[in-house]
Design a protein around this motif. Structure first.
Motif, PDB file in Angstrom:
ATOM      1  N   THR A   1       8.076 -13.253  47.966  1.00 38.69           N
ATOM      2  CA  THR A   1       7.746 -13.009  49.368  1.00 38.69           C
ATOM      3  C   THR A   1       7.763 -14.311  50.151  1.00 38.69           C
ATOM      4  O   THR A   1       7.529 -15.390  49.604  1.00 38.69           O
ATOM      5  N   SER A   2       8.056 -14.191  51.448  1.00 35.79           N
ATOM      6  CA  SER A   2       7.911 -15.330  52.348  1.00 35.79           C
ATOM      7  C   SER A   2       6.453 -15.390  52.785  1.00 35.79           C
ATOM      8  O   SER A   2       5.841 -14.356  53.043  1.00 35.79           O
ATOM      9  N   PRO A   3       5.887 -16.600  52.870  1.00 30.71           N
ATOM     10  CA  PRO A   3       4.458 -16.702  53.216  1.00 30.71           C
ATOM     11  C   PRO A   3       4.227 -16.497  54.701  1.00 30.71           C
ATOM     12  O   PRO A   3       3.673 -17.352  55.391  1.00 30.71           O
ATOM     13  N   ALA A   4       4.674 -15.351  55.227  1.00 31.85           N
ATOM     14  CA  ALA A   4       4.581 -15.137  56.668  1.00 31.85           C
ATOM     15  C   ALA A   4       4.725 -13.654  56.984  1.00 31.85           C
ATOM     16  O   ALA A   4       5.286 -12.883  56.212  1.00 31.85           O
ATOM     17  N   THR A   5       4.228 -13.287  58.168  1.00 31.94           N
ATOM     18  CA  THR A   5       4.368 -11.946  58.713  1.00 31.94           C
ATOM     19  C   THR A   5       5.312 -12.015  59.908  1.00 31.94           C
ATOM     20  O   THR A   5       5.300 -12.998  60.651  1.00 31.94           O
ATOM     21  N   ILE A   6       6.135 -10.982  60.094  1.00 31.16           N
ATOM     22  CA  ILE A   6       7.123 -10.954  61.165  1.00 31.16           C
ATOM     23  C   ILE A   6       6.626 -10.003  62.246  1.00 31.16           C
ATOM     24  O   ILE A   6       6.353  -8.836  61.974  1.00 31.16           O
ATOM     25  N   ILE A   7       6.522 -10.498  63.493  1.00 34.51           N
ATOM     26  CA  ILE A   7       5.991  -9.710  64.607  1.00 34.51           C
ATOM     27  C   ILE A   7       6.999  -9.741  65.758  1.00 34.51           C
ATOM     28  O   ILE A   7       7.567 -10.788  66.070  1.00 34.51           O
ATOM     29  N   ALA A   8       7.215  -8.583  66.391  1.00 36.11           N
ATOM     30  CA  ALA A   8       8.089  -8.532  67.567  1.00 36.11           C
ATOM     31  C   ALA A   8       7.427  -9.298  68.711  1.00 36.11           C
ATOM     32  O   ALA A   8       6.338  -8.945  69.153  1.00 36.11           O
ATOM     33  N   HIS A   9       8.078 -10.355  69.179  1.00 39.58           N
ATOM     34  CA  HIS A   9       7.539 -11.168  70.264  1.00 39.58           C
ATOM     35  C   HIS A   9       7.770 -10.491  71.609  1.00 39.58           C
ATOM     36  O   HIS A   9       7.079 -10.775  72.588  1.00 39.58           O
ATOM     37  N   GLU A  10       8.761  -9.618  71.660  1.00 39.47           N
ATOM     38  CA  GLU A  10       9.058  -8.793  72.811  1.00 39.47           C
ATOM     39  C   GLU A  10       9.765  -7.548  72.295  1.00 39.47           C
ATOM     40  O   GLU A  10      10.003  -7.425  71.093  1.00 39.47           O
ATOM     41  N   GLU A  11      10.052  -6.588  73.173  1.00 42.66           N
ATOM     42  CA  GLU A  11      10.776  -5.403  72.715  1.00 42.66           C
ATOM     43  C   GLU A  11      12.080  -5.830  72.044  1.00 42.66           C
ATOM     44  O   GLU A  11      12.848  -6.608  72.600  1.00 42.66           O
ATOM     45  N   SER A  12      12.327  -5.306  70.848  1.00 40.45           N
ATOM     46  CA  SER A  12      13.434  -5.799  70.036  1.00 40.45           C
ATOM     47  C   SER A  12      14.096  -4.671  69.260  1.00 40.45           C
ATOM     48  O   SER A  12      13.487  -3.630  69.004  1.00 40.45           O
ATOM     49  N   VAL A  13      15.353  -4.913  68.901  1.00 39.96           N
ATOM     50  CA  VAL A  13      16.060  -4.055  67.953  1.00 39.96           C
ATOM     51  C   VAL A  13      16.370  -4.915  66.737  1.00 39.96           C
ATOM     52  O   VAL A  13      17.054  -5.942  66.848  1.00 39.96           O
ATOM     53  N   ILE A  14      15.849  -4.510  65.582  1.00 42.65           N
ATOM     54  CA  ILE A  14      15.959  -5.300  64.359  1.00 42.65           C
ATOM     55  C   ILE A  14      16.715  -4.495  63.306  1.00 42.65           C
ATOM     56  O   ILE A  14      16.481  -3.299  63.142  1.00 42.65           O
ATOM     57  N   GLY A  15      17.618  -5.150  62.602  1.00 47.15           N
ATOM     58  CA  GLY A  15      18.293  -4.547  61.464  1.00 47.15           C
ATOM     59  C   GLY A  15      17.720  -5.118  60.176  1.00 47.15           C
ATOM     60  O   GLY A  15      17.598  -6.337  60.028  1.00 47.15           O
ATOM     61  N   LEU A  16      17.364  -4.240  59.236  1.00 48.61           N
ATOM     62  CA  LEU A  16      16.813  -4.652  57.951  1.00 48.61           C
ATOM     63  C   LEU A  16      17.809  -4.332  56.847  1.00 48.61           C
ATOM     64  O   LEU A  16      18.321  -3.214  56.759  1.00 48.61           O
ATOM     65  N   LEU A  17      18.075  -5.308  56.007  1.00 49.93           N
ATOM     66  CA  LEU A  17      18.967  -5.139  54.858  1.00 49.93           C
ATOM     67  C   LEU A  17      18.132  -5.201  53.589  1.00 49.93           C
ATOM     68  O   LEU A  17      17.485  -6.215  53.314  1.00 49.93           O
ATOM     69  N   HIS A  18      18.130  -4.121  52.824  1.00 49.38           N
ATOM     70  CA  HIS A  18      17.297  -4.050  51.627  1.00 49.38           C
ATOM     71  C   HIS A  18      17.907  -4.860  50.488  1.00 49.38           C
ATOM     72  O   HIS A  18      19.135  -4.972  50.362  1.00 49.38           O
ATOM     73  N   LYS A  19      17.040  -5.410  49.664  1.00 49.76           N
ATOM     74  CA  LYS A  19      17.457  -6.244  48.534  1.00 49.76           C
ATOM     75  C   LYS A  19      18.445  -5.505  47.621  1.00 49.76           C
ATOM     76  O   LYS A  19      19.436  -6.094  47.159  1.00 49.76           O
ATOM     77  N   ASP A  20      18.198  -4.225  47.347  1.00 50.81           N
ATOM     78  CA  ASP A  20      19.076  -3.470  46.448  1.00 50.81           C
ATOM     79  C   ASP A  20      20.492  -3.386  47.006  1.00 50.81           C
ATOM     80  O   ASP A  20      21.478  -3.534  46.264  1.00 50.81           O
ATOM     81  N   ASP A  21      20.628  -3.135  48.313  1.00 53.67           N
ATOM     82  CA  ASP A  21      21.956  -3.063  48.928  1.00 53.67           C
ATOM     83  C   ASP A  21      22.635  -4.420  48.920  1.00 53.67           C
ATOM     84  O   ASP A  21      23.855  -4.521  48.721  1.00 53.67           O
TER      85      ASP A  21
END
Length: 238
Positions: free
Chosen positions: A99-119
């Protein structure tokens, strides 16, 4: 497919191909990667990834901004960095499973793409060009970490130098140049900037007022910070 949908798909494919370790892929492979990213809308201040989830995903910002923070026991944020449109992060976690030692928070309205480790492992890690690009990318990430360490290494008594170094870094990362100087194109509260530079909010506000009175910076109507020409002249002397 409608014309508008086709244009959107092409724009998203361009974002994928702008990621260094995907830039060597053929158009058909780019389309595959684009389909692998799971896009989602996030409201301002919505959690994108908790720290315990970061080992499973890398993320790509299609629009908006996110901030990467470390939360202390009281829930207060220490900002590590802010990512903007077309930025991506989390590739190290996909490689080592940590894990990265951090949390990810939307700083403003956003569109985020997530790529899973398995893929990522199934479809991409067999590509030699991608593996070489990842090595180059990790070297760049290391240099970014050194720059953040430099900002935080200033003596606590020299808060103004620490704040100026932070503004310089924000201008480098998010600056938009015009005739007046460089506008920092990311909105941050004084508390957020203070946590970024590891100073108190009161110290951050005091230093910003001092810099504004001296003409080094200007605070614009939309609260954005303009780094005036004297700012860069002052930085050049250090």
């Amino acid at each position: 497919m409608t014309r508008q949908a086709g244009q959107k798909q092409k724009a998203e494919a361009r974002i994928i191909s702008s990621i260094p370790f995907f830039s060597t892929l053929e158009p058909g492979e780019i389309e595959l990667v684009e389909r692998l990213f799971r896009k989602q809308d996030y409201d301002k201040e919505q959690i994108v990834l908790y720290e315990e989830d970061t080992s499973n995903y890398m993320y790509l910002i299609y629009s908006g901004k996110v901030r990467v923070v470390k939360l202390n026991e009281d829930g207060k944020e220490q900002i590590i960095t802010i990512h903007k449109k077309n930025d991506f992060f989390g590739e190290m976690s996909l490689l080592d499973g940590k894990t990265s030692p951090a949390t990810i928070i939307a700083h403003e309205e956003s569109v985020i793409g997530l790529l899973h480790k398995d893929d990522f492992e199934k479809h991409l890690m067999s590509n030699e060009g991608i593996r070489r690009k990842i090595i180059e990318l990790l070297c760049g990430r290391l240099r970014d970490s050194w720059e953040m360490i430099r900002i935080l290494s200033f003596n606590a008594e020299n808060a103004q130098d620490r704040v100026i170094s932070l503004l310089d870094r924000l201008g480098e990362l998010y600056g938009v140049r015009d005739d007046r100087g460089i506008i920092i194109d990311v909105k941050m509260t004084h508390q957020q900037m203070a946590s970024y530079a590891s100073v108190t909010r009161e110290t951050m506000s005091r230093v910003l007022r001092t810099l504004e009175r001296s003409g080094v910076i200007s605070v614009l109507q939309n609260k954005a910070i303009l780094l005036n020409h004297p700012f860069h002249q002052q930085r050049a002397r250090h």
